[in-house]
Scaffold this active site. Sequence first.
Site, mmCIF file in Angstrom:
data_model
loop_
_atom_site.group_PDB
_atom_site.id
_atom_site.type_symbol
_atom_site.label_atom_id
_atom_site.label_comp_id
_atom_site.label_asym_id
_atom_site.label_seq_id
_atom_site.Cartn_x
_atom_site.Cartn_y
_atom_site.Cartn_z
ATOM 1 N N SER A 145 -2.822 3.785 -9.810
ATOM 2 C CA SER A 145 -3.185 4.017 -8.407
ATOM 3 C C SER A 145 -3.855 5.381 -8.274
ATOM 4 C CB SER A 145 -1.931 4.034 -7.519
ATOM 5 O OG SER A 145 -1.111 2.908 -7.742
ATOM 6 N N GLU A 152 4.967 13.901 0.087
ATOM 7 C CA GLU A 152 5.840 12.996 -0.658
ATOM 8 C C GLU A 152 5.238 12.736 -2.040
ATOM 9 O OE1 GLU A 152 7.402 8.398 -0.433
ATOM 10 O OE2 GLU A 152 6.237 9.204 1.230
ATOM 11 N N ASP A 154 3.786 11.272 -5.154
ATOM 12 C CA ASP A 154 3.238 9.938 -5.460
ATOM 13 C C ASP A 154 3.329 8.991 -4.258
ATOM 14 O OD1 ASP A 154 2.747 10.762 -8.092
ATOM 15 O OD2 ASP A 154 4.748 10.185 -8.736
ATOM 16 N N GLU A 183 -7.445 3.291 -15.580
ATOM 17 C CA GLU A 183 -7.505 4.621 -14.950
ATOM 18 C C GLU A 183 -8.903 5.201 -15.099
ATOM 19 O OE1 GLU A 183 -4.403 7.438 -15.827
ATOM 20 O OE2 GLU A 183 -2.990 5.870 -16.327
#
Length: 232
Positions: A145, A152, A154, A183
């Site tokens: 991701s 917060e 991640d 990635e």
Amino acid sequence: MNQHEQNQLRCGVVVLVSGRGSNLQAIINAVRSGRLPAEIRAVISSEPGAPALARARTAGIPTYTIDHREFATREQFDQALMRRIDACNPRAVVLAGFMRILGNAFIDHYAGRLINIHPSLLPAFPGLNTHARALQSGASHHGASVHFVTHEVDGGPIIIQAAVPVLPGDTPETLAERVLGEEHRIYPLAIRWFLDGRLSVEGGRVLLDGQQRPEQGLTHQETAHSDTPETG
Ligand code: GRF
């Protein structure tokens, strides 16, 4: 138009690293090939010996090391980092395997232009050891991701995700390698979207060209033709 003026028109990026730097390499390759119209103004490492620094030097990018061990507090480390980054006046600050938790003052300073890549399909498996945890959970799919960084860890709005299947016999290493290929494909793409001004955030969700993207963004199959994966 001379080179200096051209560079001014291009969008500045600073990349923060701590280790291997394969995502940095994918970003460098994307810039070099013209797929990512950006200027990497600096690579800053929190680790003096990070292989990522050598990759940057080879590419002719200015490198800096800001060793967290030399600072009494995290705030002081963050301040030194901010001074170095701001001297480069980047549009985007890109975390590529940067292994320090950043404080809220730092995150607020770069709010909306601080981007991270995390090796899981968030919100599943925030934190460390994501590949082993995905295997243990029995998940059929895993992935990566790219997200905006918020307080917060991640937990910020997700720009793009890419999923890979978990295959019989996978180890954390084989799974990590499969995810890493994704990635390297999605990070330059997400940065390009950002620099092109195509992203906005509404109600905690990222919109591309004003449209909500499907959950988990693009899948492997859907995009295999549009962006060639690059490895470092
Ligand atoms: C990547 O798996 C990235 O998702 C995570 O740290 C790793 C960095 O790898 N944040 P590299 O240094 O880019 O090779």
